[in-house]
Write an enzyme that holds these catalytic residues in place. Structure first.
Site, PDB file in Angstrom:
ATOM      1  N   ALA A  56     -17.049 -18.147   3.877  1.00 49.22           N
ATOM      2  CA  ALA A  56     -16.940 -19.708   3.061  1.00 49.22           C
ATOM      3  C   ALA A  56     -17.016 -19.806   1.772  1.00 49.22           C
ATOM      4  O   ALA A  56     -16.314 -20.644   1.136  1.00 49.22           O
ATOM      5  CB  ALA A  56     -18.034 -20.704   3.982  1.00 49.22           C
ATOM      6  N   GLU A  65      -9.755  -2.555   3.286  1.00 47.90           N
ATOM      7  CA  GLU A  65      -9.622  -1.138   2.422  1.00 47.90           C
ATOM      8  C   GLU A  65     -11.080  -0.998   2.234  1.00 47.90           C
ATOM      9  O   GLU A  65     -11.478   0.285   2.349  1.00 47.90           O
ATOM     10  CB  GLU A  65      -8.567  -1.166   1.204  1.00 47.90           C
TER      11      GLU A  65
HETATM   12  N1  THU Z   1      -6.762  -8.584   1.531  1.00 46.58           N
HETATM   13  C1  THU Z   1      -7.196  -7.274   2.010  1.00 46.58           C
HETATM   14  O1  THU Z   1      -7.963  -7.276   3.113  1.00 46.58           O
HETATM   15  N2  THU Z   1      -6.838  -6.054   1.250  1.00 46.58           N
HETATM   16  C2  THU Z   1      -6.045  -6.379   0.322  1.00 46.58           C
HETATM   17  O2  THU Z   1      -5.883  -5.308  -0.464  1.00 46.58           O
HETATM   18  C3  THU Z   1      -5.445  -7.790  -0.248  1.00 46.58           C
HETATM   19  C4  THU Z   1      -6.052  -8.678   0.303  1.00 46.58           C
HETATM   20  C5  THU Z   1      -7.289  -9.751   2.465  1.00 46.58           C
HETATM   21  C6  THU Z   1      -8.391 -10.405   1.646  1.00 46.58           C
HETATM   22  C7  THU Z   1      -8.301 -12.034   2.277  1.00 46.58           C
HETATM   23  O3  THU Z   1      -9.001 -11.971   3.564  1.00 46.58           O
HETATM   24  C8  THU Z   1      -6.666 -11.728   2.571  1.00 46.58           C
HETATM   25  O4  THU Z   1      -6.213 -10.726   2.532  1.00 46.58           O
HETATM   26  C9  THU Z   1      -6.075 -12.772   1.685  1.00 46.58           C
HETATM   27  O5  THU Z   1      -5.856 -12.498   0.476  1.00 46.58           O
END
Ligand code: THU
Length: 146
Positions: A56, A65
């Site tokens: 939140a 990753e």
């Molecule tokens: N996100 C990832 O899990 N890995 C990345 O390398 C880029 C972004 C996620 C974070 C967030 O929960 C969603 O994607 C949107 O940004």
């Protein structure tokens, strides 16, 4: 594809993508609706999965990753071979979802730029493959402080 330094077998690539797609279903994404899964392969052949976990308080969110890396490192792993990443809105993996800059730097702490492989997958048949150096050139890493 086409990078001569990339020596992973197609069986391993397939397995990593399958695990990343599965981990994507574990995402906690009430705010963005963007689900990401990752599967990290250690040099010893173990696979650690991760998903994005939102919060939140938005910046507290952790990416898929880094979830996988943190799980592995906290279990004593230090040597890594490759990571597969699969992401997109809800259950629709229609985009290539690349690791963000923070995750690239996080990987760089433990992974060699020239040999660590990043697989960005839409499906088991449709993926792109890079070395970490290609995604994070001229990087700052542990040896920079030596
Ligand atoms: N996100 C990832 O899990 N890995 C990345 O390398 C880029 C972004 C996620 C974070 C967030 O929960 C969603 O994607 C949107 O940004």
């Amino acid at each position: 594809m086409g990078n001569s330094q990339i020596t992973l077998s197609s069986e391993i690539i397939s397995k990593l993508i399958e695990e990343a797609l599965f981990m994507r279903t574990r995402s906690y994404i009430p705010y963005s609706g963007f689900a990401v899964g990752a599967a990290l392969l250690t040099e010893s052949g173990r696979i650690y999965g991760g998903c994005n976990i939102e919060n939140a308080a938005y910046p507290v969110t952790i990416c898929a990753e880094r979830t996988a890396m943190v799980k592995a490192v906290s279990e004593g792993e230090r040597e890594f071979r490759a990571i597969a990443v699969a992401g997109g809105r809800e259950e629709d993996p229609e985009v290539y979802s690349y690791p963000c800059g923070t995750c690239r730097q996080f990987m760089r702490e433990f992974c060699d730029g020239d040999t660590f492989i990043v697989i960005v997958a839409r499906s088991k048949e449709d993926y792109k493959i890079f070395t970490l150096e290609e995604l994070l050139p001229n990087s700052f890493g542990p040896e920079s402080l030596a």
